[in-house]
Design a protein around this motif. Structure first.
Motif, PDB file in Angstrom:
ATOM      1  N   UNK A 239      47.486  36.202  29.486  1.00 26.51           N
ATOM      2  CA  UNK A 239      46.836  35.237  28.605  1.00 26.51           C
ATOM      3  C   UNK A 239      45.391  35.656  28.425  1.00 26.51           C
ATOM      4  N   UNK A 240      44.993  35.824  27.156  1.00 25.79           N
ATOM      5  CA  UNK A 240      43.583  35.923  26.817  1.00 25.79           C
ATOM      6  C   UNK A 240      43.188  34.508  26.415  1.00 25.79           C
ATOM      7  N   UNK A 241      42.480  33.775  27.281  1.00 26.56           N
ATOM      8  CA  UNK A 241      42.241  32.351  27.042  1.00 26.56           C
ATOM      9  C   UNK A 241      41.227  32.082  25.936  1.00 26.56           C
ATOM     10  N   UNK A 242      41.196  30.835  25.493  1.00 23.39           N
ATOM     11  CA  UNK A 242      40.120  30.358  24.645  1.00 23.39           C
ATOM     12  C   UNK A 242      38.789  30.607  25.358  1.00 23.39           C
ATOM     13  N   UNK A 243      37.810  31.148  24.646  1.00 25.59           N
ATOM     14  CA  UNK A 243      36.498  31.359  25.259  1.00 25.59           C
ATOM     15  C   UNK A 243      35.937  30.012  25.724  1.00 25.59           C
ATOM     16  N   UNK A 244      35.612  29.937  27.005  1.00 29.52           N
ATOM     17  CA  UNK A 244      35.130  28.702  27.610  1.00 29.52           C
ATOM     18  C   UNK A 244      36.149  28.053  28.528  1.00 29.52           C
ATOM     19  N   UNK A 245      37.400  28.457  28.409  1.00 33.79           N
ATOM     20  CA  UNK A 245      38.439  27.883  29.294  1.00 33.79           C
ATOM     21  C   UNK A 245      38.185  28.289  30.742  1.00 33.79           C
ATOM     22  N   UNK A 246      37.802  29.537  30.966  1.00 31.87           N
ATOM     23  CA  UNK A 246      37.516  30.047  32.305  1.00 31.87           C
ATOM     24  C   UNK A 246      36.051  30.487  32.345  1.00 31.87           C
ATOM     25  N   UNK A 247      35.341  30.063  33.376  1.00 35.05           N
ATOM     26  CA  UNK A 247      33.915  30.380  33.490  1.00 35.05           C
ATOM     27  C   UNK A 247      33.680  31.882  33.529  1.00 35.05           C
ATOM     28  N   UNK A 248      32.627  32.310  32.811  1.00 35.19           N
ATOM     29  CA  UNK A 248      32.218  33.715  32.828  1.00 35.19           C
ATOM     30  C   UNK A 248      31.080  33.963  33.811  1.00 35.19           C
ATOM     31  N   UNK A 249      30.614  32.939  34.512  1.00 37.90           N
ATOM     32  CA  UNK A 249      29.494  33.096  35.434  1.00 37.90           C
ATOM     33  C   UNK A 249      29.874  34.088  36.528  1.00 37.90           C
ATOM     34  N   UNK A 284      31.593  24.236  34.363  1.00 37.10           N
ATOM     35  CA  UNK A 284      30.698  24.990  35.225  1.00 37.10           C
ATOM     36  C   UNK A 284      29.287  24.900  34.650  1.00 37.10           C
ATOM     37  N   UNK A 285      28.330  24.325  35.382  1.00 39.38           N
ATOM     38  CA  UNK A 285      26.961  24.210  34.850  1.00 39.38           C
ATOM     39  C   UNK A 285      26.322  25.557  34.559  1.00 39.38           C
ATOM     40  N   UNK A 286      26.884  26.635  35.110  1.00 33.20           N
ATOM     41  CA  UNK A 286      26.350  27.970  34.858  1.00 33.20           C
ATOM     42  C   UNK A 286      26.940  28.639  33.620  1.00 33.20           C
ATOM     43  N   UNK A 287      27.901  27.974  32.981  1.00 33.68           N
ATOM     44  CA  UNK A 287      28.491  28.505  31.744  1.00 33.68           C
ATOM     45  C   UNK A 287      28.721  27.353  30.778  1.00 33.68           C
ATOM     46  N   UNK A 288      27.796  27.120  29.853  1.00 33.70           N
ATOM     47  CA  UNK A 288      27.899  25.977  28.936  1.00 33.70           C
ATOM     48  C   UNK A 288      29.166  25.975  28.095  1.00 33.70           C
ATOM     49  N   UNK A 289      29.769  27.145  27.874  1.00 36.25           N
ATOM     50  CA  UNK A 289      30.988  27.199  27.060  1.00 36.25           C
ATOM     51  C   UNK A 289      32.136  26.434  27.701  1.00 36.25           C
ATOM     52  N   UNK A 290      32.090  26.234  29.027  1.00 34.07           N
ATOM     53  CA  UNK A 290      33.196  25.550  29.709  1.00 34.07           C
ATOM     54  C   UNK A 290      33.260  24.057  29.397  1.00 34.07           C
ATOM     55  N   UNK A 291      32.236  23.534  28.710  1.00 36.31           N
ATOM     56  CA  UNK A 291      32.287  22.118  28.311  1.00 36.31           C
ATOM     57  C   UNK A 291      33.248  21.891  27.146  1.00 36.31           C
ATOM     58  N   UNK A 292      33.692  22.962  26.505  1.00 37.33           N
ATOM     59  CA  UNK A 292      34.537  22.845  25.315  1.00 37.33           C
ATOM     60  C   UNK A 292      35.999  22.562  25.638  1.00 37.33           C
ATOM     61  N   UNK A 293      36.422  22.883  26.843  1.00 38.05           N
ATOM     62  CA  UNK A 293      37.850  22.844  27.177  1.00 38.05           C
ATOM     63  C   UNK A 293      38.135  21.875  28.322  1.00 38.05           C
ATOM     64  N   UNK A 294      39.147  21.044  28.154  1.00 40.39           N
ATOM     65  CA  UNK A 294      39.586  20.122  29.207  1.00 40.39           C
ATOM     66  C   UNK A 294      40.798  20.715  29.910  1.00 40.39           C
ATOM     67  N   UNK A 295      40.761  20.871  31.227  1.00 41.54           N
ATOM     68  CA  UNK A 295      41.902  21.459  31.933  1.00 41.54           C
ATOM     69  C   UNK A 295      43.155  20.601  31.823  1.00 41.54           C
TER      70      UNK A 295
END
Length: 531
Positions: A239-249, A284-295
């Motif tokens: 799976x190549x996830x939606x950007x923001x689904x998994x933290x890049x920090x 993840x507060x270290x990766x703002x993109x993670x606010x876009x996706x709900x697990x």
């Protein structure tokens, strides 16, 4: 290899063989890691047919036997057996950390680990032990995974050398060239006889170790194709996830606009298990993109794996370019499949129909078929190599070369005192100073065109190109055909849909289906039997 290392491997083989013999004599089916899925291992652990230590020992034995041929790992965790013993003790005490408890997983070597070096495959970072773990590393450990190794990769996620001498997939200066376990021979053709593989490995992530049964699954990263490509080349699901689904920090970046990590494994179920374990429960507060996706609830994606899941789903087939050649395009960029590839894809489409999917064929992407060159996605390439230095980059997107300088320098700053370098410019100088040591076998044209960007002065150009990327890939691309044909998904051959999905950060799933002949151009010499 030293005599002591050989002895250790032989002892490991003896231990593994003895354990299997005892289980067989007791009338119990011996457990082997060869072609075992994560689900198989979990069942064996639950049924006490295997321990985590035994699983790790079997994997380490295979690494000892075949690593010199494949170069699947940059670093093997020296504490893997001790970690397995710890997981076994926890299991005996009734403590199961999570869905990967006691399962060996490898991380691409651009993912931070404080307990092993993180090199990115670059000589400048050969001894870097980062001061913090990547968020996804912590999540996997919390889920019980044993990080058995850091896998091979194309150096710095394939953003070192483009034209005129592009770096081959899965080559890096630290670990050398990786090889495909389906044919681990070198390319014998004169023009490419530099140690690269006869059968491509894909890149920049590596699927070699998972395919060769060195570990149960591995974490890859992708900016544009680097999870999908190696999975395709090594017959893995991913799976190549939606950007923001998994933290890049804690992941060495190319650009935050497109970077993401994702799971690679032998089965869709394994990928779903890993996917949930990699994701954070909260942003993840270290990766703002993670606010876009709900697990998903409990971060469990296996509940969505339904045997009848295709019934009624509208699946679009983008014939133009991806299946059929577009003669209106410039020579060398017309797309299309070979007869063997097309036969495999037609067989796959037949399976979709058989499983109850509504196949919309064709479902061509407007920006792909567009006759106006300024609005055609295929003609709007990513700037790369010496052919797209400043002054020669008007007809390509600067998003990656701009983003690399912006985000790579931010990453270096996050290392604090541990950083061996302070800037992309210093990395380029290091590479030139260490060229004889193998730092830039294929040059560093990608780093050069990134470093010439001015993060402040070129921001307007970057923003304009980013907007065009999104317009051609999403607005007049995937979004347009999905809306017009009321699609649930699109069906691409292999990893060919990677670029158009990567720019807007859309998710992609890849699964193995068929094998086709390895028939490169120019062909292999007579007598070389390609596999």
């Amino acid at each position: 290899m030293t005599a002591m290392k050989r002895l250790s491997i032989l002892l490991g083989l003896a231990v593994a063989a003895a354990a299997l013999t005892i289980r067989a004599q007791n009338g119990r089916k011996p457990f082997t890691v060869v072609e075992a899925t994560i689900a198989d291992m979990r069942a064996a652990l639950d049924q006490k047919r295997a321990t985590s230590r035994q699983i790790v020992e079997q994997y380490l034995t295979r690494i000892g036997m075949y690593e010199d041929r494949l170069h699947a790992a940059i670093t093997v965790n020296p504490n893997a057996i001790a970690l397995a013993d710890e997981r076994d003790r926890e299991r005996q005490q009734g403590r199961i950390r999570g869905p990967l408890h006691g399962i060996p997983i490898a991380l691409k070597d651009n993912v931070h680990t404080t307990f092993m070096r993180t090199t990115g495959g670059a000589l400048a970072f050969e001894n870097l032990v980062p001061p913090y773990d990547a968020t996804l590393t912590k999540n996997l450990v919390d889920a019980g995974a044993i990080i058995i190794a850091k896998s091979g990769m194309t150096e710095l996620a394939n953003w070192v050398a483009g034209a005129p001498t592009p770096m081959p997939g899965n080559y890096n200066a630290v670990g050398g060239q990786g090889y495909n376990p389906y044919d681990p021979r070198k390319d014998p053709r004169e023009a490419t006889f530099d140690g690269r593989p006869a059968l491509g490995t894909g890149g920049s992530s590596s699927g070699v170790g998972t395919a060769a049964n060195f570990w149960a699954g591995n974490v890859g990263t992708e900016t544009s194709g680097s999870i999908l490509s190696p999975s395709n080349q090594n017959m893995l699901a991913a799976v190549k996830p939606t950007v923001g689904r998994i933290s890049r920090y804690g992941v060495i970046p190319i650009t935050a606009d497109q970077d993401t990590a994702g799971p690679m494994a032998k089965s869709v179920t394994d990928v779903a298990i890993m996917f949930g374990a990699m994701e954070s429960a909260t942003p993840d507060p270290n990766d703002p993109a993670t606010t876009k996706c709900t697990p998903a609830p409990n971060r469990d994606y296996t509940v969505y794996l339904k045997r009848d899941g295709l019934k009624g789903a509208r699946i679009g087939v983008p014939r133009a370019f991806y299946f059929d050649r577009l003669d209106a395009m410039p020579e060398g960029n017309r797309g299309g499949l070979t007869a063997a590839q097309k036969k495999a894809m037609e067989d796959a489409i037949a399976v979709l129909t058989q499983e109850g999917a509504i196949v919309v064929d064709p479902a061509n992407i407007p920006s792909i078929a567009e006759s106006d060159p300024t609005n055609n996605f295929v003609r709007w390439s990513t700037c790369s190599g010496v052919t797209n230095v400043k002054g020669k980059d008007q007809d390509c997107s600067v998003v990656l070369k701009y983003g690399m300088k912006r985000d790579f320098n931010k990453w270096l700053a996050s290392l604090g005192a541990a950083a061996p370098l302070k800037s992309l410019a210093e990395l380029r100088e290091f590479n030139k100073a260490h060229e004889k040591a193998g730092a830039i076998k294929y040059g560093q044209s990608q780093l050069d065109i990134s470093d010439e960007m001015d993060v402040d002065g070129d921001r307007a150009r970057y923003e304009a190109d980013r907007a065009k990327d999104l317009r051609l890939s999403a607005t007049t691309g995937i979004d347009a055909v999905m809306k017009a044909e009321r699609l649930d998904a699109m069906f691409f051959p292999g990893a060919s849909g990677a670029a158009i999905a990567a720019k807007p950060g859309y998710p992609t799933v890849i699964v193995p289906f068929a094998l086709v002949a390895n028939e490169p151009t120019p062909p292999f010499p007579s007598g070389f039997n390609a596999k």
